[in-house]
Design a protein around this motif. Structure first.
Motif, PDB file in Angstrom:
ATOM      1  N   ASP A  13       0.861  -1.179   0.000  1.00 35.68           N
ATOM      2  CA  ASP A  13       0.000   0.000   0.000  1.00 35.68           C
ATOM      3  C   ASP A  13       0.901   1.233   0.000  1.00 35.68           C
ATOM      4  O   ASP A  13       1.428   1.621   1.038  1.00 35.68           O
ATOM      5  CB  ASP A  13      -0.904  -0.023   1.233  1.00 35.68           C
ATOM      6  CG  ASP A  13      -1.784   1.206   1.353  1.00 35.68           C
ATOM      7  OD1 ASP A  13      -1.729   2.094   0.483  1.00 35.68           O
ATOM      8  OD2 ASP A  13      -2.541   1.277   2.334  1.00 35.68           O
ATOM      9  N   GLN A  15      -0.039   4.287  -1.032  1.00 38.22           N
ATOM     10  CA  GLN A  15      -0.806   5.509  -0.804  1.00 38.22           C
ATOM     11  C   GLN A  15      -0.655   6.003   0.630  1.00 38.22           C
ATOM     12  O   GLN A  15      -0.539   7.198   0.873  1.00 38.22           O
ATOM     13  CB  GLN A  15      -2.280   5.281  -1.116  1.00 38.22           C
ATOM     14  CG  GLN A  15      -3.135   6.518  -0.883  1.00 38.22           C
ATOM     15  CD  GLN A  15      -4.603   6.270  -1.138  1.00 38.22           C
ATOM     16  OE1 GLN A  15      -5.053   5.133  -1.105  1.00 38.22           O
ATOM     17  NE2 GLN A  15      -5.346   7.325  -1.408  1.00 38.22           N
ATOM     18  N   ASN A  16      -0.644   5.093   1.589  1.00 40.93           N
ATOM     19  CA  ASN A  16      -0.601   5.465   3.000  1.00 40.93           C
ATOM     20  C   ASN A  16       0.791   5.358   3.616  1.00 40.93           C
ATOM     21  O   ASN A  16       0.943   5.466   4.828  1.00 40.93           O
ATOM     22  CB  ASN A  16      -1.583   4.601   3.792  1.00 40.93           C
ATOM     23  CG  ASN A  16      -3.012   4.835   3.349  1.00 40.93           C
ATOM     24  OD1 ASN A  16      -3.435   5.972   3.188  1.00 40.93           O
ATOM     25  ND2 ASN A  16      -3.748   3.776   3.113  1.00 40.93           N
ATOM     26  N   ASP A  51      -1.727   3.839  -8.720  1.00 42.16           N
ATOM     27  CA  ASP A  51      -1.847   5.048  -7.899  1.00 42.16           C
ATOM     28  C   ASP A  51      -1.713   4.761  -6.410  1.00 42.16           C
ATOM     29  O   ASP A  51      -1.054   5.499  -5.686  1.00 42.16           O
ATOM     30  CB  ASP A  51      -3.191   5.730  -8.148  1.00 42.16           C
ATOM     31  CG  ASP A  51      -3.280   6.329  -9.541  1.00 42.16           C
ATOM     32  OD1 ASP A  51      -2.224   6.567 -10.153  1.00 42.16           O
ATOM     33  OD2 ASP A  51      -4.406   6.556 -10.012  1.00 42.16           O
ATOM     34  N   LYS A  52      -2.343   3.684  -5.952  1.00 37.72           N
ATOM     35  CA  LYS A  52      -2.402   3.412  -4.520  1.00 37.72           C
ATOM     36  C   LYS A  52      -1.562   2.233  -4.067  1.00 37.72           C
ATOM     37  O   LYS A  52      -1.313   2.063  -2.886  1.00 37.72           O
ATOM     38  CB  LYS A  52      -3.859   3.161  -4.100  1.00 37.72           C
ATOM     39  CG  LYS A  52      -4.760   4.353  -4.375  1.00 37.72           C
ATOM     40  CD  LYS A  52      -6.176   4.054  -4.011  1.00 37.72           C
ATOM     41  CE  LYS A  52      -7.056   5.249  -4.314  1.00 37.72           C
ATOM     42  NZ  LYS A  52      -8.450   5.020  -3.974  1.00 37.72           N
TER      43      LYS A  52
END
Length: 81
Positions: A13, A15-16, A51-52
């Motif tokens: 992940d 994104q985070n 993207d993520k």
């Protein structure tokens, strides 16, 4: 093309991820690319970025989780290591 080869996929992940985590992850990819083909190093075949999330296509390793084996045994001889 069907080859019958099985791969492992590591999904991250992105994104985070913090800046530090993202940096460590980029370093991991760079090291795996640099050491591609070296003995005793898992082989990185490809990286797919969205993207993520980012996906690493890796050599499949069998035999279970190495960390659990290390924790269970606690002490290894030089030969076992």
């Amino acid at each position: 093309k069907v080859t019958g080869t099985t791969f492992a996929v590591k999904e991250v992940d992105t994104q985070n991820a913090t800046k530090a985590e993202a940096s460590i992850f980029r370093d991991e990819i760079m090291v795996l690319k640099y050491l591609r083909g070296a003995p005793y190093i898992i082989r990185l075949y490809d990286v797919f970025e969205e993207d993520k999330r980012t996906y690493l296509v890796l050599e499949e390793m069998r035999g279970g989780d190495l960390l659990h084996r290390i924790i269970e045994k606690e002490v290894y001889t030089e030969r076992e290591a």
